[in-house]
Design a protein around this motif. Sequence first.
Motif, short mmCIF file in Angstrom:
data_model
loop_
_atom_site.label_atom_id
_atom_site.label_comp_id
_atom_site.label_asym_id
_atom_site.label_seq_id
_atom_site.Cartn_x
_atom_site.Cartn_y
_atom_site.Cartn_z
N GLN A 261 31.97 -53.72 115.27
CA GLN A 261 30.52 -53.55 115.22
C GLN A 261 30.14 -52.30 114.42
OE1 GLN A 261 28.70 -53.34 119.09
NE2 GLN A 261 26.66 -52.98 118.28
N LYS B 186 29.26 -53.20 108.55
CA LYS B 186 27.80 -53.17 108.44
C LYS B 186 27.31 -54.16 107.39
CE LYS B 186 27.19 -49.89 111.49
NZ LYS B 186 26.57 -50.20 112.79
N ASN B 187 27.96 -54.18 106.24
CA ASN B 187 27.61 -55.11 105.17
C ASN B 187 28.61 -56.25 105.13
OD1 ASN B 187 25.58 -53.34 104.60
ND2 ASN B 187 26.24 -52.86 102.52
N THR C 148 29.99 -60.10 106.05
CA THR C 148 30.09 -60.79 107.34
C THR C 148 31.55 -60.99 107.71
OG1 THR C 148 28.04 -62.02 106.92
CG2 THR C 148 29.46 -62.83 108.67
N GLY D 179 28.21 -57.64 110.85
CA GLY D 179 27.69 -57.43 109.52
C GLY D 179 26.36 -58.11 109.31
N ASP D 180 25.63 -57.64 108.29
CA ASP D 180 24.28 -58.16 108.03
C ASP D 180 24.25 -59.22 106.94
OD1 ASP D 180 24.75 -56.71 105.74
OD2 ASP D 180 23.20 -55.19 106.11
N THR E 183 24.82 -58.96 103.75
CA THR E 183 24.61 -58.51 102.37
C THR E 183 25.95 -58.47 101.65
OG1 THR E 183 24.80 -56.19 103.06
CG2 THR E 183 22.58 -57.14 102.98
N ASN F 236 33.08 -51.58 103.27
CA ASN F 236 32.29 -50.95 104.34
C ASN F 236 32.72 -49.51 104.56
OD1 ASN F 236 30.32 -52.82 106.04
ND2 ASN F 236 31.99 -54.11 105.28
#
Length: 210
Positions: free
Chosen positions: A32, A36-37, A39, A53-54, A56, A139
Amino acid sequence: GKIFGSLSSLYKKLSVDLPIAICKRFCLYFFQLAIKNGTLQLKMNDGTIISFGDGTPCGCDNSPVTLRVFDEWMFVKIAWEYDLGLARSYMAGHFVVEKLNDPTHYNNVLRPLDEREETTAVIGDPVGLTRLLLLVIGNRDLVKKTHSPGRSYKGYSGASAINAGLLLSKIGSFINFLRYRLTMDNSEKGGSLKNIHAHYDLSNDLFTSF
């Protein structure tokens, strides 16, 4: 019979279920924070999919990196041994990285469109681990803006202490170090030759098979 069954059940809970539960929490928290970026998806045996991840673009392509987890002992290996645990878990068959359904979604350098399909149930996507590592590195570089020679391998340095390497892995590394020092004979007249043979000494049978 009932006492033996109860003792066996208790032993399994203490030696398998409890370590998995604790280490899984550590690992999921780590993912987690670390992803962050892009998936990262973990596809579990019960059908649940855990995502991080978001979405992006990050890594070498825009598609999710999906780990099909067959054995949740993977979390114990990662928590205690960090990146080495990830490698050992992969070698043990605890997980594979699933292939992308659409070949055009791969990075063309990583996997050209005219390349032969070599995905198997045992190894998963042949370039899957590369995609996973590039996602992690991408990341890592988000929070580590400058490269420090000799220190970048130590991993993340942003969100928290656990994000600089799983907390349990520090303990595990120390235990492995003690075991190595106390039980392995690496003197020139002792175990060095055996260790080299075990890891690197391949017979000619391998090379004649090509």
